[in-house]
Design an enzyme around this catalytic site. Structure first.
Site, mmCIF file in Angstrom:
data_model
loop_
_atom_site.group_PDB
_atom_site.id
_atom_site.type_symbol
_atom_site.label_atom_id
_atom_site.label_comp_id
_atom_site.label_asym_id
_atom_site.label_seq_id
_atom_site.Cartn_x
_atom_site.Cartn_y
_atom_site.Cartn_z
ATOM 1 N N GLY A 489 0.815 -1.208 0.000
ATOM 2 C CA GLY A 489 0.000 0.000 0.000
ATOM 3 C C GLY A 489 0.843 1.250 0.000
ATOM 4 O O GLY A 489 2.077 1.204 0.022
ATOM 5 N N GLY A 491 1.255 4.762 2.013
ATOM 6 C CA GLY A 491 0.883 5.483 3.223
ATOM 7 C C GLY A 491 1.241 6.952 3.112
ATOM 8 O O GLY A 491 1.652 7.414 2.051
ATOM 9 N N GLY A 492 1.072 7.641 4.194
ATOM 10 C CA GLY A 492 1.328 9.068 4.195
ATOM 11 C C GLY A 492 2.758 9.422 3.845
ATOM 12 O O GLY A 492 3.015 10.458 3.250
ATOM 13 N N GLY A 494 5.134 7.214 2.343
ATOM 14 C CA GLY A 494 5.833 6.403 1.366
ATOM 15 C C GLY A 494 5.108 5.101 1.124
ATOM 16 O O GLY A 494 3.984 4.906 1.593
ATOM 17 N N SER A 495 5.787 4.205 0.407
ATOM 18 C CA SER A 495 5.141 2.954 0.032
ATOM 19 C C SER A 495 5.551 1.845 0.995
ATOM 20 O O SER A 495 6.641 1.871 1.555
ATOM 21 C CB SER A 495 5.567 2.555 -1.378
ATOM 22 N N VAL A 496 4.646 0.857 1.118
ATOM 23 C CA VAL A 496 4.902 -0.257 2.028
ATOM 24 C C VAL A 496 4.971 -1.550 1.222
ATOM 25 O O VAL A 496 4.128 -1.784 0.351
ATOM 26 C CB VAL A 496 3.782 -0.360 3.089
ATOM 27 N N LYS A 509 8.597 -0.219 5.073
ATOM 28 C CA LYS A 509 8.126 1.084 4.598
ATOM 29 C C LYS A 509 9.307 1.873 4.057
ATOM 30 O O LYS A 509 10.277 2.120 4.761
ATOM 31 C CB LYS A 509 7.457 1.837 5.751
ATOM 32 N N ASP A 605 -2.767 11.366 13.465
ATOM 33 C CA ASP A 605 -3.387 10.983 12.195
ATOM 34 C C ASP A 605 -4.132 9.653 12.345
ATOM 35 O O ASP A 605 -3.919 8.716 11.586
ATOM 36 C CB ASP A 605 -2.329 10.910 11.081
#
Ligand SMILES: *[C@@H]1O[C@H](CO)[C@@H](O)[C@H](O)[C@H]1NC(C)=O
Ligand SMILES: *[C@@H]1O[C@H](CO)[C@@H](O)[C@H](O)[C@H]1NC(C)=O
Ligand SMILES: *[C@@H]1O[C@H](CO)[C@@H](O)[C@H](O)[C@H]1NC(C)=O
Ligand SMILES: *[C@@H]1O[C@H](CO)[C@@H](O)[C@H](O)[C@H]1NC(C)=O
Length: 790
Positions: A489, A491-492, A494-496, A509, A605
């Protein structure tokens, strides 16, 4: 046609029910004569009790009732425990009406048999010889007034709630006021040496830990069964002759009886009574005054919080069991003495307020393996001003030695500045964080041979630093993730990617555009890495190499919550118990961040995207990328607006940001999870864009039930309402009215109730809604990150 028939039958049933209930209640009298037997079975008129608007399933079977024209009264009868099918013979205050058509909100003010409850078909036998006997269903005698042969001609419940046996000259032979339990009723006198003793808990009515006793020089509040410890005291001048205390409207009056004169010693003001009023020593050690309100009995005053009682400890650590035995209280947050994995462990990791226990129990057989360890920077509630020491005027070494030689001693309090007062304690309750206090607290632990080394170093509890996460090279993580191919996915930050390290599945991450230097990054990793909680996604490792910044987290196989609650096309929506558990897990994770960590940490968040689910659908909070340390007692002024539209608390506009913004976001997440839609959903008709607004409208117009039914939650209606109510408390616009996360956890666990009214909390939402809508409207409807200053 069938409908009419059903309606007719229902009405008939209702009339039938009403007629039998009222008929029997209205026959109730305040008194009875000897040779009467009351059988505690379902033939007898009864009413299910309700408290605070919720039916608590207890049953009241009144026998005697003092009927006033008021809508509250005292009755004597059988009272069942909501948790067991077992009964008290009790006097209770209850709500009724002049015609006694209903009874509810019964509160026990006295009972005969709290240590031995009786079963259905037990009986109260007012014997011809004047004895009042409580027999269990098997015929055994459980309790009696022992008044046979003393000329008793009647029993009576008085207007003030006293159960009285009297003789033919109307002289009192026996009265319940002479045998107080945990409650003191307006008009009741407490004599010297008499005590109130708390219940064990709200559902366990046996004698509990707390005791309030009137002695010749004051009122003492004690905790503990053996060697009770004084935690509060109200001073009285010492006099010759005996003393007594009267609880009257507006005051507690203390008198001394000097031959035949009654001399007033002291008067303590209390709130005036509107009608029936009583004070109760509760299972948490507080002495609270209760009064009738429109929605049940409410505590209106905490008697020992008054500064006339000594010592006055800062709330909310001001009572001995707020964090259980061996627990440490820090502004209402509980923990165990460090290191938690050394000598002490929480009784329940998820309920730290229950206290701690020794990992290895003390054994008197191996007294040579006993050690005393200091608990640094705490104070204990025993006040040398109130309590004589066990030993006076010996030095600290001799004091601790005395405890080590005495097997019933479990802890030591040494007060250097009080002439070396030494207290040997057979039980240790909650300690309070207090830097620079003059007394030292030691606890006794049992060591085994291996551990002996560790303790002998200074005799202090060593604080073991939480292990830092593992540092990986970029190459290692590249291999672990098969060159970053399995993307989980975005995220805020970067990518995971999914990866595998050894036999452990991980989520890696890859942080984008981190401008931070190595030092700041490492500092942040250290903070995040030191936070361990079952409901927080654990940071396993990290990588910092050239410009690459990576974080390695535990893998959560069921992904994020948003996937489950917003995906309407899927038929795999979460059932209610699962959703309920996700609320509790999330709340515990946040509670830990806010209250149990060394630092107060706001997540900033919270949203379904950041709540991850493992294979067992246990929820954990992820993404501490936005987490920011906030100093205790001080709101951090934020220069940048952070978070995600729809979840932003209104105070983001005023820039005073505390962890309360997470509580707001949590409330939004709960509502989204209940109704399976986003708070801001622009695919809805315009009047339904905003979920909070919609709920508020529905509550006003009475359409909430329909809305719940549409979400197929009618089977769990009551619990759903409770959750909506709780969420409503969390999203109130005034941040200081929102409950703390620990309160939220308690409510979710059923250990506390929501005190406000549903309508009332949602009435407190409007400003929040307007501001949030205004704020949201100024940002694009897609859930993008808000990052620039406003
Ligand atoms: C309750 O007790 C009375 C008196 O013994 C008896 O007549 C009645 O049948 C009992 N009712 C039930 C439901 O057991
Ligand atoms: C208690 O006193 C106040 C003030 O005098 C009075 O208004 C109130 O009615 C009294 N309450 C009772 C139960 O007598
Ligand atoms: C105890 O308090 C002192 C003084 O404030 C402080 O220097 C010390 O670090 C504290 N110890 C612990 C273990 O927190
Ligand atoms: C042993 O310790 C208990 C408290 O734990 C105390 O009450 C008792 O007085 C002590 N006995 C002696 C002989 O000091």
């Amino acid at each position: 046609m069938p409908y009419l028939l059903i309606l007719f039958m229902l009405i008939l049933l209702l009339i039938l029910l009403l007629s039998c209930a009222c008929g029997q209640f209205s026959n109730l009298k305040p008194n009875a004569e000897p040779s009467t037997v009351w059988i505690n079975n379902s033939t007898y008129a009864y009413s299910t009790n309700s408290n605070a608007g919720r039916d608590d399933r207890s049953i009241i079977r009144p026998i005697l009732l003092y009927n006033t024209t008021d809508d509250v009264a005292f009755a004597c009868g059988f009272f069942s425990n909501p948790s067991f099918d077992a009964f008290l013979l009790a006097v209770f205050a209850l709500y009724t009406d002049p015609n006694i058509t209903y009874m509810s909100y019964a509160q026990v003010v006295w009972s005969a048999n709290r240590d031995r409850l009786v079963q259905s078909n037990s009986l109260l036998d007012f014997h011809a010889d004047g004895d009042l006997i409580l027999r269990d269903a098997d015929g055994s005698t459980v309790w009696s007034t022992n008044t046979s042969g003393r000329g008793v001609v009647g029993v009576n419940i008085t207007q003030s709630g006293n159960l009285v046996l009297f003789d033919k000259r109307n002289t009192i032979v026996w009265q319940s006021f002479e045998h107080p339990t945990d409650t003191w009723v307006l008009g009741q006198t407490l004599k010297e040496r008499q005590s109130l003793i708390s219940n064990t808990s709200t559902v366990n009515w046996t004698r509990g830990l707390y005791r309030l006793t009137l002695l010749s020089d004051g009122v003492y509040a004690y905790v503990g069964f053996t060697d009770p410890q004084v935690y509060h005291k109200l001073y009285l001048d010492k006099v010759n002759g005996s003393i007594y205390a009267m609880y009257t409207n507006g005051t507690l009056d203390f008198f001394a009886i000097n031959s035949t004169d009654h001399v007033r010693l002291r008067t303590v003001n209390l709130p005036f009574a509107s009608s029936i009023q009583f004070m109760r020593l509760e299972s948490d050690g507080h002495l609270r005054i209760y009064e009738r309100t429109a929605v049940g009995w409410k505590s209106i005053y905490d008697v020992m919080s008054d500064k006339r009682w000594y010592p006055s400890r800062p709330s909310p650590c001001n009572n001995p069991t707020v964090c259980g035995e061996y627990g440490i209280c820090d502004y209402g947050m509980c923990s165990c003495p460090l290191p938690a994995d050394g000598y002490l462990k929480p009784l329940n990791d998820r309920k730290l307020y229950q206290g701690c226990s020794l990992v290895t129990p003390l054994s008197c057989q191996s007294i040579q393996n006993h050690r005393l360890v200091v608990v640094p920077n705490v104070s204990y509630f025993i006040d040398p001003d109130n309590t004589e020491p066990t030993i006076k005027g010996i030095d600290e070494n001799n004091c601790t030695q005395a405890c080590l030689e005495n097997c019933s001693c479990k802890a030591v309090l040494f007060a250097k500045y009080y002439d070396n007062y030494c207290y040997l304690l057979s039980q240790i309750f909650t300690m309070a964080v207090n830097e620079g206090d003059s007394s030292t607290v030691y606890i006794k632990v049992q060591v085994n041979k291996e551990a002996q080394m560790k303790v002998s170093v200074g005799g202090l509890l060593a604080i073991i630093a939480g292990g830092l996460p593992t540092r990986f090279s970029f190459e290692e993580l590249k291999q672990a993730t098969e060159q970053f191919t399995k993307k989980l996915g975005q995220g805020g930050f970067g990518s995971v990617y999914e990866g595998q390290i050894g036999d452990q599945r991980v989520a890696v991450k890859l942080l984008d555009g981190v401008g931070q230097g190595k030092k700041e990054f490492l500092a942040e990793v250290e903070t995040i890495g030191s936070i361990h909680h079952i409901n927080l996604v654990r940071l396993i490792g990290f990588c910092v190499e050239k410009s690459n910044r990576l974080l390695v987290y535990e893998y959560m196989s069921n992904g994020s919550l948003d996937k489950w609650i917003f995906n309407k096309s899927q038929d795999n929506s979460l059932d209610w118990p699962t959703r309920r558990r996700i609320f509790a897990d999330t709340a515990r994770g946040l509670c830990y961040l806010h209250e149990d960590c060394r630092y107060r940490i706001a997540h900033l968040d919270i949203k379904p995207h950041n709540i991850l689910l493992n294979d067992k659908f246990e929820a954990k909070i992820s993404d501490f990328g936005l987490a920011k340390l906030i100093d205790r007692d001080q709101s951090q002024v934020m220069t940048r607006l952070r978070g995600t539209p729809g979840y932003l608390a209104p105070e983001w506009l005023t820039s005073i940001i505390t962890e309360k913004v997470d509580i707001y976001s949590f409330g939004v997440v709960v509502l989204e999870t209940i109704f399976g839609r986003r708070n801001l959903d622009y695919s809805q008709p315009e009047e339904n864009f905003h979920l909070l607004q919609l709920i508020q409208d529905k509550i006003k117009s009475g359409g909430l039930t329909e809305m719940i039914n549409q979400s197929h939650l009618e089977l769990n209606f009551e619990d759903v309402i409770l959750m909506i109510h709780l969420a409503g408390c969390c999203i109130q616009s005034e941040s200081n009215r929102r409950p703390s996360m620990s309160t939220v956890v308690k409510i979710l666990e059923g250990a506390a109730t929501v005190e406000t009214d549903l309508q009332e909390v949602f009435d407190a939402v409007p400003i929040a809604i307007r501001e949030a809508v205004h704020l949201d409207a100024s940002t694009p409807p897609s859930a993008t990150q808000v990052s620039g200053p406003r």
